[in-house]
Write an enzyme that holds these catalytic residues in place. Sequence first.
Site, PDB file in Angstrom:
ATOM      1  N   GLU A  83       0.813  -1.210   0.000  1.00 33.12           N
ATOM      2  CA  GLU A  83       0.000   0.000   0.000  1.00 33.12           C
ATOM      3  C   GLU A  83       0.848   1.262   0.000  1.00 33.12           C
ATOM      4  O   GLU A  83       0.457   2.281  -0.566  1.00 33.12           O
ATOM      5  CB  GLU A  83      -0.962  -0.055   1.185  1.00 33.12           C
ATOM      6  CG  GLU A  83      -1.821  -1.321   1.080  1.00 33.12           C
ATOM      7  CD  GLU A  83      -2.937  -1.422   2.077  1.00 33.12           C
ATOM      8  OE1 GLU A  83      -3.074  -0.517   2.924  1.00 33.12           O
ATOM      9  OE2 GLU A  83      -3.699  -2.415   1.995  1.00 33.12           O
ATOM     10  N   HIS A 108       5.460  -9.449  17.677  1.00 34.32           N
ATOM     11  CA  HIS A 108       6.149 -10.606  18.237  1.00 34.32           C
ATOM     12  C   HIS A 108       7.573 -10.711  17.727  1.00 34.32           C
ATOM     13  O   HIS A 108       8.483 -11.084  18.466  1.00 34.32           O
ATOM     14  CB  HIS A 108       5.399 -11.906  17.924  1.00 34.32           C
ATOM     15  CG  HIS A 108       5.967 -13.067  18.665  1.00 34.32           C
ATOM     16  ND1 HIS A 108       6.743 -14.023  18.061  1.00 34.32           N
ATOM     17  CD2 HIS A 108       5.947 -13.384  19.982  1.00 34.32           C
ATOM     18  CE1 HIS A 108       7.145 -14.914  18.973  1.00 34.32           C
ATOM     19  NE2 HIS A 108       6.669 -14.543  20.141  1.00 34.32           N
ATOM     20  N   LYS A 124      11.335 -11.313  27.292  1.00 36.44           N
ATOM     21  CA  LYS A 124      11.326 -10.550  26.044  1.00 36.44           C
ATOM     22  C   LYS A 124      11.323  -9.048  26.315  1.00 36.44           C
ATOM     23  O   LYS A 124      11.641  -8.240  25.452  1.00 36.44           O
ATOM     24  CB  LYS A 124      10.114 -10.960  25.199  1.00 36.44           C
ATOM     25  CG  LYS A 124      10.157 -12.412  24.723  1.00 36.44           C
ATOM     26  CD  LYS A 124       8.825 -12.856  24.098  1.00 36.44           C
ATOM     27  CE  LYS A 124       8.849 -14.325  23.687  1.00 36.44           C
ATOM     28  NZ  LYS A 124       7.518 -14.803  23.242  1.00 36.44           N
TER      29      LYS A 124
HETATM   30  N1  LIG Z   1      -4.424  -3.244   4.776  1.00 38.32           N
HETATM   31  C1  LIG Z   1      -4.308  -4.374   5.428  1.00 38.32           C
HETATM   32  O1  LIG Z   1      -4.656  -4.493   6.615  1.00 38.32           O
HETATM   33  C2  LIG Z   1      -3.716  -5.536   4.688  1.00 38.32           C
HETATM   34  C3  LIG Z   1      -3.560  -5.478   3.302  1.00 38.32           C
HETATM   35  C4  LIG Z   1      -2.991  -6.558   2.662  1.00 38.32           C
HETATM   36  C5  LIG Z   1      -2.553  -7.638   3.388  1.00 38.32           C
HETATM   37  N2  LIG Z   1      -2.735  -7.676   4.729  1.00 38.32           N
HETATM   38  C6  LIG Z   1      -2.189  -8.806   5.452  1.00 38.32           C
HETATM   39  O2  LIG Z   1      -3.051  -9.279   6.473  1.00 38.32           O
HETATM   40  C7  LIG Z   1      -2.259  -9.981   7.412  1.00 38.32           C
HETATM   41  C8  LIG Z   1      -2.735  -9.645   8.807  1.00 38.32           C
HETATM   42  O3  LIG Z   1      -2.535  -8.268   9.063  1.00 38.32           O
HETATM   43  P1  LIG Z   1      -1.527  -7.758  10.177  1.00 38.32           P
HETATM   44  O4  LIG Z   1      -0.705  -8.884  10.636  1.00 38.32           O
HETATM   45  O5  LIG Z   1      -0.869  -6.561   9.595  1.00 38.32           O
HETATM   46  O6  LIG Z   1      -2.387  -7.295  11.383  1.00 38.32           O
HETATM   47  P2  LIG Z   1      -3.927  -7.320  11.759  1.00 38.32           P
HETATM   48  O7  LIG Z   1      -4.613  -6.290  10.912  1.00 38.32           O
HETATM   49  O8  LIG Z   1      -4.416  -8.687  11.682  1.00 38.32           O
HETATM   50  O9  LIG Z   1      -3.897  -6.792  13.258  1.00 38.32           O
HETATM   51  C9  LIG Z   1      -3.346  -7.559  14.311  1.00 38.32           C
HETATM   52  C10 LIG Z   1      -3.774  -6.965  15.622  1.00 38.32           C
HETATM   53  O10 LIG Z   1      -3.193  -5.683  15.807  1.00 38.32           O
HETATM   54  C11 LIG Z   1      -4.051  -4.839  16.538  1.00 38.32           C
HETATM   55  N3  LIG Z   1      -4.359  -3.650  15.740  1.00 38.32           N
HETATM   56  C12 LIG Z   1      -4.551  -3.609  14.398  1.00 38.32           C
HETATM   57  N4  LIG Z   1      -4.893  -2.387  14.001  1.00 38.32           N
HETATM   58  C13 LIG Z   1      -4.889  -1.608  15.105  1.00 38.32           C
HETATM   59  C14 LIG Z   1      -5.169  -0.238  15.340  1.00 38.32           C
HETATM   60  N5  LIG Z   1      -5.570   0.572  14.344  1.00 38.32           N
HETATM   61  N6  LIG Z   1      -5.072   0.230  16.586  1.00 38.32           N
HETATM   62  C15 LIG Z   1      -4.708  -0.573  17.597  1.00 38.32           C
HETATM   63  N7  LIG Z   1      -4.456  -1.876  17.451  1.00 38.32           N
HETATM   64  C16 LIG Z   1      -4.553  -2.402  16.208  1.00 38.32           C
HETATM   65  C17 LIG Z   1      -5.307  -5.623  16.799  1.00 38.32           C
HETATM   66  O11 LIG Z   1      -5.236  -6.161  18.083  1.00 38.32           O
HETATM   67  C18 LIG Z   1      -5.259  -6.715  15.762  1.00 38.32           C
HETATM   68  O12 LIG Z   1      -5.920  -7.860  16.184  1.00 38.32           O
HETATM   69  C19 LIG Z   1      -0.806  -9.570   7.150  1.00 38.32           C
HETATM   70  O13 LIG Z   1      -0.078 -10.604   6.551  1.00 38.32           O
HETATM   71  C20 LIG Z   1      -0.932  -8.432   6.188  1.00 38.32           C
HETATM   72  O14 LIG Z   1       0.156  -8.325   5.297  1.00 38.32           O
HETATM   73  C21 LIG Z   1      -3.306  -6.646   5.387  1.00 38.32           C
END
Ligand SMILES: NC(=O)c1ccc[n+]([C@@H]2O[C@H](COP(=O)([O-])OP(=O)(O)OC[C@H]3O[C@@H](n4cnc5c(N)ncnc54)[C@H](O)[C@@H]3O)[C@@H](O)[C@H]2O)c1
Lengths: 323, 323, 323, 323
Positions: free
Chosen positions: D106, D254, D295
Amino acid sequence: MTDDESRDHVVPGSDEALSTDDVRGYDFRGEFDFGELLESYATTGFQATQLAEAIDIAERMQDEDATIYLTCTSNIISSGLREVVAALIRKGYVDVLITTSGSLTEDVIKTEKPFKMGEWDADEAELRERGINRLGNIFVPSDRYVWLEEYLYDFFDDFFAEEKVRTPTEFARELGETLDDEDSVLKQAADNDVPVYCPALTDAEVGNFLYYYRQGYDSEVGIEILDDYDSLIEDGLLSDTTGLIAVGGGVPKHHAIMTNLFRGGADYVVYISTGMEGDGSLSGAPPNEAVSWGKIKEAEKNYTQIEAEATLVFPLLVAAAFE
Amino acid sequence: MTDDESRDHVVPGSDEALSTDDVRGYDFRGEFDFGELLESYATTGFQATQLAEAIDIAERMQDEDATIYLTCTSNIISSGLREVVAALIRKGYVDVLITTSGSLTEDVIKTEKPFKMGEWDADEAELRERGINRLGNIFVPSDRYVWLEEYLYDFFDDFFAEEKVRTPTEFARELGETLDDEDSVLKQAADNDVPVYCPALTDAEVGNFLYYYRQGYDSEVGIEILDDYDSLIEDGLLSDTTGLIAVGGGVPKHHAIMTNLFRGGADYVVYISTGMEGDGSLSGAPPNEAVSWGKIKEAEKNYTQIEAEATLVFPLLVAAAFE
Amino acid sequence: MTDDESRDHVVPGSDEALSTDDVRGYDFRGEFDFGELLESYATTGFQATQLAEAIDIAERMQDEDATIYLTCTSNIISSGLREVVAALIRKGYVDVLITTSGSLTEDVIKTEKPFKMGEWDADEAELRERGINRLGNIFVPSDRYVWLEEYLYDFFDDFFAEEKVRTPTEFARELGETLDDEDSVLKQAADNDVPVYCPALTDAEVGNFLYYYRQGYDSEVGIEILDDYDSLIEDGLLSDTTGLIAVGGGVPKHHAIMTNLFRGGADYVVYISTGMEGDGSLSGAPPNEAVSWGKIKEAEKNYTQIEAEATLVFPLLVAAAFE
Amino acid sequence: MTDDESRDHVVPGSDEALSTDDVRGYDFRGEFDFGELLESYATTGFQATQLAEAIDIAERMQDEDATIYLTCTSNIISSGLREVVAALIRKGYVDVLITTSGSLTEDVIKTEKPFKMGEWDADEAELRERGINRLGNIFVPSDRYVWLEEYLYDFFDDFFAEEKVRTPTEFARELGETLDDEDSVLKQAADNDVPVYCPALTDAEVGNFLYYYRQGYDSEVGIEILDDYDSLIEDGLLSDTTGLIAVGGGVPKHHAIMTNLFRGGADYVVYISTGMEGDGSLSGAPPNEAVSWGKIKEAEKNYTQIEAEATLVFPLLVAAAFE
Ligand SMILES: NC(=O)c1ccc[n+]([C@@H]2O[C@H](COP(=O)([O-])OP(=O)(O)OC[C@H]3O[C@@H](n4cnc5c(N)ncnc54)[C@H](O)[C@@H]3O)[C@@H](O)[C@H]2O)c1
Ligand SMILES: NC(=O)c1ccc[n+]([C@@H]2O[C@H](COP(=O)([O-])OP(=O)(O)OC[C@H]3O[C@@H](n4cnc5c(N)ncnc54)[C@H](O)[C@@H]3O)[C@@H](O)[C@H]2O)c1
């Protein structure tokens, strides 16, 4: 940092043997057994363990013949948990019920006209047009309130006939006595001498119709709330042992723990809640917060909380601990 | 599936140009400007956008000279938001305050003895021993309640002197008049003729001391709640335009939207909440649910909700919309 | 506003009869029946309804002979849900498993040494002293990792013997083949030809020990991740129908829906999640968000989400839909 | 229970004077001052206090010249926080960035075509029809991905020209070098020698286009992830002091704490999270859980967590601690 120091951080070792149970989930071999499933929750971890603890504590409430307070928010009665609450009262497990005014409103409606399954996402303005009120994924057609108004006016005539100023517990009991539905919470409470506390009685449609009633029929009727508070405190003072099951938070939950303070705290406590601890709210406060206030006693495993939406877990708790 | 079909799924294309704003965060080049920061929230996305909308709606409440209802839960007054609420009232922005009984209790204590910063994790039994009550990460030493008891008995003597049965709004106003602290919510409300609604008046330490007062001094005093409900409904009916800022949920939030139903719904609404929509609770219900009930009007961008803990965002909303 | 207008707001009426089910909870009369309890969830409202929908959709996955993707976060394997996941694979219900690296680590440890029930609140520095790692309310003594290190070094010797650069799915399969525990997820996956995808293989103790292995034994070994992604996409392209059960969010959930995009979206989807929609996260995004991306197909009731902690509901879903 | 015993429960008193600060909110008298507002958060309670602590800890990271790790989930880059992250890197505050693959995807798109403000509630099937992808309240028209495909193919040609198997950090750096937008996170990272770790590189559209690239152009290209993990561990081992700001959870959070384990834990830690502790997830785990694992180091006030959606508070943290 030497390599060895680093290794010590990563793989420190431990010579301690823990005597607690092994983490181990339900064994899906053999025939499925519901009781064993819930027992396995004790060693499943996270909220499953909390549910298993809650079942255990609810069973101890009964073993100790505790006075059991059940508190619930109004949406519990909007949902199908209404029938579960009514069953608990019918079977004699509940001694005190504390709730909010929507519970009274909706329990009465449901004796005559059901609530209907709906959708979370709906065009709200269109629903308004069609006369459908949304409550989560439940729909309540507005004709329910047209019916309720008639029903309540008749009831008010009787209720305020002798005395103009009454209490919420009298309101709930006398209203319950008029109802003819074995699944009604108010009817079961009335039949089983379970007082129903509801200090903010105005805060729902019963309040709206009391307003119209005062406008149109009798401006002098009133609801007084101190008498009830005295009784609730004294219910507690007279109990050797108390148990509390709080389904949701808000005024009902606090009313129960606050009045238990007078007797040095509730003895057994189960909370089911979606509240957030970090917002400092009463609804989100876990049981241990109430220990510092003396609202819950501190003893070995006498309180727990399940962080979950109640419709998922309350029927399981009832099935396992009260059957 | 052919390769081409698959590609069409993955990279479908789009020939539509959207006319909405670009997503774009605050530009940290140049000197920091608080106003511009909050403006950038409109195009930052997620809850930042919700805060920007809330500021906008709160400004429109003022432009339209709306009758502004502020509702808050008790923990808001436990926290440092007490001073923020008092400031809003002092400056004339609030027309109606609706809250729960802990707010009254704690506002009075704070006029004389501060609450203290504490810790989320504490040994609760030890705190009980030391006479310290925990409220999130706030500590309230128990001597506050010893002081409060004395203070309230004196007040009760006067308050019930002429009439035995009184209302919560009278209670709040006359209590506020006795206070001598410009940061007191009750004092500012009394001084600025802002009614303070609190139907479940018993559900906090003021209730406890009313119990003792009835036991020890005068068993006939009472609190009647229908009069207040009538006034609250009529406050709304007389208003051309209403605005609602609900900080937290519970009875106060519902009291405001339910009485706005009588006038066809609130015109402008901002919720700040940590509630969960999926539990079907009133506290978690977003503004659009209230539209189906007619408790909030449906118009162009007249309501919003910020999903956040209030101490983080309410001061920002006040700073941006009411200064 | 005239009185009549106001009344129309409060009691608008409605002449519409809704054809949906009545809201009605479980009937605790008669002997308790688990199957009927879960059926009653359909008409209980709130999240209970979501669970009932999930059961229904999971049954349709089987009726349609869908390729079933199960995704889970690592803590699922930390908990007693490990045995439930292993059972699902053993019984042939799962075709593809996607997870994160902690799942692999912990599944292997558990074949030899159990995790232990612990406490949410603990003195963390003291735990560190005692060599106990906390994971929610689960304790993992550090000697587990001492054992794991040895075990993995032996495995690495074999795994990298022929080829230096391998893939996560090969890693999971060959590691699973070495295990001797019928409750092991990796062993069941290996035995039943279920590929285990885990792109971020480094992000757990297996990564740590790969680091040490490269330092001490063979610096040229590597893990390549594009091959796996190709296979996962092609798994999907070859399936007539796909079903997805996402337990928790993160990379595993996204990996499943993203690769389903290539085939025009997953056909049946169940999410179990505690994520928050309002933070704009992938983890919190409900299924409908994925429809706009083409990652989930839009059809009549083909997807749902249960907002709940998985240990509470996943065993119920398995018991009801897969037995 | 005698009356006196009961009174002792209700009004126990306390002779302890607490030396902590008084709870006290911002004083809206006088001219508004942003710095003072955030200082008042320290004594406002609840999450406001957590934000004030976070600011303090972030300042100490700088005072101690800590190696600062910033981790974020992909949606952070979807939102306007992208520009804030880029600013932090541009100004030299960040030493290591760890994120997920959507962030890379993005950030590149935004150098050429903006994301657009959208709506939370939308007709998803209609959006799909119109080629609009929804991401919370943000809309991403599909033509962005058509453009991206072209751009990446050119990049892949160069990137894999010399070596067929590359790492995610190389990918991020060389991609960043091609970009021409001062608000790009990848460009700023490349220009300022900040490594960008992203182990699950496949899990977003960059993965999809790598799949097509291997299909259509060069089937031998690969991404190897062990090299990066070694570097990340060694980054940490070489640092005297480390500071971690984790915006959201998942793999990035993590990855940072796990590799800090090698050096005995991170020294200063701030988490911003909406995660739920009670689900046992890594994303929901508060900093103290990581102390038991080694950690995070245990010292006087060296870690904190703000329970909030990041767009609300991250800009405030940056404005207060890094300006
Ligand atoms: N735009 C996108 O979100 C997007 C686009 C393409 C691919 N993906 C993929 O999706 C997969 C999962 O996404 P991720 O691992 O980036 O995280 P995620 O979006 O799954 O978030 C993980 C955790 O982070 C916390 N969190 C997320 N956004 C937050 C916020 N605005 N404020 C406070 N806490 C917050 C929450 O507890 C959430 O459960 C990744 O592999 C990523 O590359 C995501
Ligand atoms: N200090 C206290 O909280 C206190 C003290 C004495 C008595 N009580 C009594 O407890 C009862 C229940 O309290 P209540 O009705 O005031 O509300 P509550 O604390 O139960 O909160 C209701 C809901 O409001 C929302 N909320 C609360 N705090 C929030 C915050 N900081 N940010 C965003 N959202 C928030 C949450 O969704 C919460 O579930 C009342 O009768 C009250 O008088 C409370």
